[in-house]
Design a protein around this motif. Structure first.
Motif, PDB file in Angstrom:
ATOM      1  N   ASP A 109       0.883  -1.176   0.000  1.00  0.00           N
ATOM      2  CA  ASP A 109       0.000   0.000   0.000  1.00  0.00           C
ATOM      3  C   ASP A 109       0.924   1.230   0.000  1.00  0.00           C
ATOM      4  OD1 ASP A 109      -1.672   2.099   0.430  1.00  0.00           O
ATOM      5  OD2 ASP A 109      -2.985   1.001   1.812  1.00  0.00           O
ATOM      6  N   PRO A 110       1.227   1.755  -1.200  1.00  0.00           N
ATOM      7  CA  PRO A 110       2.233   2.826  -1.268  1.00  0.00           C
ATOM      8  C   PRO A 110       1.767   4.110  -0.590  1.00  0.00           C
ATOM      9  CG  PRO A 110       1.238   2.419  -3.429  1.00  0.00           C
ATOM     10  CD  PRO A 110       0.692   1.383  -2.514  1.00  0.00           C
ATOM     11  N   ASP A 111       0.444   4.319  -0.499  1.00  0.00           N
ATOM     12  CA  ASP A 111      -0.051   5.573   0.087  1.00  0.00           C
ATOM     13  C   ASP A 111       0.299   5.684   1.571  1.00  0.00           C
ATOM     14  OD1 ASP A 111      -1.045   6.241  -2.354  1.00  0.00           O
ATOM     15  OD2 ASP A 111      -3.011   5.341  -1.961  1.00  0.00           O
ATOM     16  N   VAL A 112       0.183   4.560   2.264  1.00  0.00           N
ATOM     17  CA  VAL A 112       0.505   4.611   3.702  1.00  0.00           C
ATOM     18  C   VAL A 112       1.864   3.957   3.986  1.00  0.00           C
ATOM     19  CG1 VAL A 112      -1.843   4.809   4.566  1.00  0.00           C
ATOM     20  CG2 VAL A 112      -0.928   2.551   4.094  1.00  0.00           C
ATOM     21  N   ARG A 113       2.580   3.598   2.907  1.00  0.00           N
ATOM     22  CA  ARG A 113       3.928   3.016   3.000  1.00  0.00           C
ATOM     23  C   ARG A 113       3.965   1.778   3.903  1.00  0.00           C
ATOM     24  NH1 ARG A 113       6.723   8.296   3.732  1.00  0.00           N
ATOM     25  NH2 ARG A 113       7.324   7.522   5.790  1.00  0.00           N
ATOM     26  N   THR A 114       3.081   0.812   3.589  1.00  0.00           N
ATOM     27  CA  THR A 114       3.135  -0.462   4.310  1.00  0.00           C
ATOM     28  C   THR A 114       3.104  -1.612   3.304  1.00  0.00           C
ATOM     29  OG1 THR A 114       0.735  -0.579   4.508  1.00  0.00           O
ATOM     30  CG2 THR A 114       1.908   0.389   6.366  1.00  0.00           C
ATOM     31  N   ALA A 115       3.533  -2.766   3.759  1.00  0.00           N
ATOM     32  CA  ALA A 115       3.415  -3.978   2.941  1.00  0.00           C
ATOM     33  C   ALA A 115       2.876  -5.094   3.823  1.00  0.00           C
ATOM     34  CB  ALA A 115       4.769  -4.380   2.367  1.00  0.00           C
ATOM     35  N   ARG A 116       2.090  -5.965   3.196  1.00  0.00           N
ATOM     36  CA  ARG A 116       1.641  -7.183   3.882  1.00  0.00           C
ATOM     37  C   ARG A 116       2.351  -8.334   3.202  1.00  0.00           C
ATOM     38  NH1 ARG A 116      -2.252 -11.074   3.129  1.00  0.00           N
ATOM     39  NH2 ARG A 116      -3.040 -12.019   5.050  1.00  0.00           N
ATOM     40  N   VAL A 117       3.048  -9.155   3.975  1.00  0.00           N
ATOM     41  CA  VAL A 117       3.838 -10.240   3.381  1.00  0.00           C
ATOM     42  C   VAL A 117       3.390 -11.567   3.977  1.00  0.00           C
ATOM     43  CG1 VAL A 117       5.789  -8.646   3.171  1.00  0.00           C
ATOM     44  CG2 VAL A 117       5.769 -10.284   5.047  1.00  0.00           C
ATOM     45  N   LEU A 118       3.397 -12.616   3.171  1.00  0.00           N
ATOM     46  CA  LEU A 118       3.030 -13.940   3.679  1.00  0.00           C
ATOM     47  C   LEU A 118       4.164 -14.518   4.517  1.00  0.00           C
ATOM     48  CD1 LEU A 118       1.179 -15.489   0.588  1.00  0.00           C
ATOM     49  CD2 LEU A 118       0.247 -14.197   2.527  1.00  0.00           C
ATOM     50  N   GLY A 119       3.841 -15.548   5.298  1.00  0.00           N
ATOM     51  CA  GLY A 119       4.742 -16.044   6.349  1.00  0.00           C
ATOM     52  C   GLY A 119       6.107 -16.514   5.887  1.00  0.00           C
ATOM     53  N   GLY A 120       6.233 -16.998   4.652  1.00  0.00           N
ATOM     54  CA  GLY A 120       7.538 -17.494   4.199  1.00  0.00           C
ATOM     55  C   GLY A 120       8.246 -16.548   3.245  1.00  0.00           C
ATOM     56  N   THR A 121       7.724 -15.336   3.114  1.00  0.00           N
ATOM     57  CA  THR A 121       8.269 -14.354   2.160  1.00  0.00           C
ATOM     58  C   THR A 121       9.722 -14.007   2.469  1.00  0.00           C
ATOM     59  OG1 THR A 121       6.076 -13.417   1.903  1.00  0.00           O
ATOM     60  CG2 THR A 121       7.910 -12.009   1.260  1.00  0.00           C
ATOM     61  N   GLN A 122      10.520 -13.889   1.411  1.00  0.00           N
ATOM     62  CA  GLN A 122      11.928 -13.506   1.578  1.00  0.00           C
ATOM     63  C   GLN A 122      12.098 -12.026   1.251  1.00  0.00           C
ATOM     64  OE1 GLN A 122      14.199 -16.382  -0.719  1.00  0.00           O
ATOM     65  NE2 GLN A 122      13.131 -18.085   0.264  1.00  0.00           N
ATOM     66  N   TRP A 123      13.170 -11.440   1.744  1.00  0.00           N
ATOM     67  CA  TRP A 123      13.353  -9.992   1.557  1.00  0.00           C
ATOM     68  C   TRP A 123      13.452  -9.610   0.085  1.00  0.00           C
ATOM     69  CZ3 TRP A 123      11.839  -6.497   4.691  1.00  0.00           C
ATOM     70  CH2 TRP A 123      11.816  -6.740   6.058  1.00  0.00           C
ATOM     71  N   ASN A 124      14.051 -10.483  -0.748  1.00  0.00           N
ATOM     72  CA  ASN A 124      14.110 -10.144  -2.181  1.00  0.00           C
ATOM     73  C   ASN A 124      12.714  -9.950  -2.764  1.00  0.00           C
ATOM     74  OD1 ASN A 124      16.869 -10.080  -2.634  1.00  0.00           O
ATOM     75  ND2 ASN A 124      17.015 -12.300  -2.929  1.00  0.00           N
ATOM     76  N   ASP A 125      11.732 -10.732  -2.279  1.00  0.00           N
ATOM     77  CA  ASP A 125      10.353 -10.587  -2.764  1.00  0.00           C
ATOM     78  C   ASP A 125       9.838  -9.182  -2.435  1.00  0.00           C
ATOM     79  OD1 ASP A 125      10.526 -13.361  -3.270  1.00  0.00           O
ATOM     80  OD2 ASP A 125       9.631 -13.860  -1.331  1.00  0.00           O
TER      81      ASP A 125
END
Ligand code: FAD
Length: 463
Positions: A109-125
């Motif tokens: 969500d670029p407007d509020v500068r947040t991201a939701r990531v799934l439990g196994g997500t890696q930083w490159n993602d």
């Protein structure tokens, strides 16, 4: 909970019951996929769980936790296995290893500068997903480390001295708890669980998603300076003195690196020992260049410091991109007088040491942030890390001894704290939690009195 206690509660026919409940979402010893799924990033660790479960969704994780508990088995969440050596302190023969590598995904969500990531997500993602919006995230030096494993144990990044530990950017955590419930924990919902999981991590549940704050940096001034290791004493002393006055906008590390002769390595590294300073300076080009003057005066043979897209920062440290057999140990250091620097450099050139590293901490990392969890700050000015490559399993103990020498060399200057992310087993984790530890143990008892979750950083249970 002892291995015997766990073994006593495993029900008869547990393997069949698991198979019945989970079908092809679980692999048991002898199954075609078992060896592939139990293999961690740190391939020096030969982990042999009771079974490996391979969820694709939060609902799968609920089924897995419920089935494991019904069978009397423990549950060990693992996203990549970068921290497998820490988990190796725990007997997982009667645990279901939950391999989260299929649960990757990022929504921004670029407007509020947040991201939701799934439990196994890696930083490159995350980096790939946020780069188009000109945003950055508090990743560490390796892009294939998972967000959950890194951030819930603290997370030291090159944005750290300005913005604090990465854990302070966590806004909400969705996890499956010991009773098989799917819970969203935030400052408003389940606040005690939110406090505990930020520092207690995998000891409190299997994280299926996280919401994190992002940083407003489309580009950063970053890079590295490299010298032959003959210059290590002078460069290291100069860096230690430089860090005493460096502003909080500069987060850097110093490493003595010993490379074997290998055809895969670039010629400037193969078969050489070098000393490297790298990091990021969150300033204009002019101010950053001015800050670097004393270090550049030491005439590095390579100097890559320049403005770069923030997405490129993760590559600056040159961490290995593929699974690697490593032994790592870390500690915290309060100060670095000249004798400490000399002891560090000597230990860094001992046989068996691949990398001896000092990361500059302090600043916002030491201050923490309001509303934090069980870990929100890290005391001590420097994190010292020793890393060795384990060429064969029988070499694990001597390599571990060699890298321990890097941390032990600085013992007179140790701080009473610990960066949990750099604990790879074999040490008391208590200093990582400091004064939070009592409350964390109480909450472990409240949320997981049967010690269902086996974590790389176990939290004691009462009783
Ligand atoms: C090459 C390399 C570079 C690194 N660079 C940095 C760095 O720059 N800064 C830094 O702070 N650290 C760094 N680390 C340390 C790293 O952050 C820790 O090893 C971290 O625990 C790895 O997390 P992971 O999930 O990838 O590993 P895993 O081994 O999969 O997980 C480690 C532990 O995290 C917990 N966990 C993982 N995923 C979940 C989940 N979905 N739900 C619940 N619990 C979970 C579990 O308790 C697990 O035992 C580095 C490590 C390596 C090997």
């Amino acid at each position: 909970m002892t291995a015997q206690d766990v073994s006593d509660r495993v029900v008869d026919g547990a393997a069949d019951l698991l198979r019945e409940a989970l079908g092809d979402r679980v692999a048991l010893p002898g199954d075609a996929d078992f060896d592939r799924l139990r293999m961690p990033w740190n391939v020096a660790i030969d982990q042999r769980p009771f079974a490996v479960a391979y969820p694709q969704s939060a609902e799968d994780v609920v089924d897995i936790v419920r089935a494991a508990v019904k069978c009397g088995l423990r549950v060990a969440p693992q996203s990549t296995g970068h921290g497998a050596a820490a988990l190796a302190d725990t007997d997982i023969a009667n645990a279901v290893l939950v391999n989260l590598s299929a649960m990757r995904g990022v929504s921004v969500d670029p407007d509020v500068r947040t991201a939701r990531v799934l439990g196994g997500t890696q930083w490159n993602d995350v980096i790939d997903a946020i780069a188009p919006y000109g945003l950055a995230a508090m990743h560490g030096s390796s892009g294939d480390v998972s967000v959950a494993g890194y951030i819930l144990a603290g997370g030291l990044s090159f944005y750290g001295r300005t913005h604090g530990l990465a854990i302070t950017t966590v806004r909400a955590v969705q996890l499956v708890t010991a009773d098989g419930s799917l819970v969203r924990a935030s400052a408003e919902e389940h606040p005690d669980m939110f406090w505990a999981v930020r520092g207690g991590g995998g000891a409190f549940g299997v994280v299926v998603s996280l919401e994190i704050d992002l940083l407003p940096y489309g580009d950063v001034f970053a890079g590295m300076l490299l010298w032959d290791a003959v210059h290590a004493p002078a460069v290291s002393r100069a860096w230690a003195a430089w860090t005493q006055d460096a502003p909080e906008s500069a987060t850097t590390s110093l490493r003595v690196m010993n490379f074997p002769p290998m055809p895969d390595l670039p010629p400037f590294l193969s078969g050489r020992s070098v000393v490297v300073i790298d990091g990021a300076i969150l300033e204009s080009d002019d101010v950053a260049a001015e800050l670097l003057v004393p270090l550049r005066a030491l005439e590095p043979e390579m100097d890559t410091f320049a403005r770069m897209p923030s997405a490129a920062l993760v590559a600056v440290h040159m961490d290995p991109p593929d699974p690697t057999p490593v032994a790592t140990i870390g500690g915290m250091v309060a100060e670095l007088p000249a004798e400490a620097v000399d002891a560090f450099v000597a230990a860094g050139s001992a046989p068996g040491v691949f990398i001896a590293e000092l990361r500059h901490c302090g600043g916002a990392i030491a201050r923490g942030a309001a509303g934090g969890g069980a870990i929100s700050a890290l005391g001590g000015e420097y994190c010292v890390v020793g890393i060795g490559v384990v060429p064969a399993l029988e070499m694990a103990a001597p390599v571990a001894r060699a890298v321990r020498g890097v941390v032990d060399a600085l013992r007179p200057w140790h701080a009473d704290s610990l960066a949990l992310t750099f604990v790879d087993g074999g040490v008391d984790r208590a200093p990582a939690w400091g004064r939070s530890r009592g409350r964390l143990i109480d909450l472990k008892y409240r949320f997981d009195s049967d010690d269902v979750f086996a974590s790389g950083h176990p939290v004691e249970t009462l009783g």
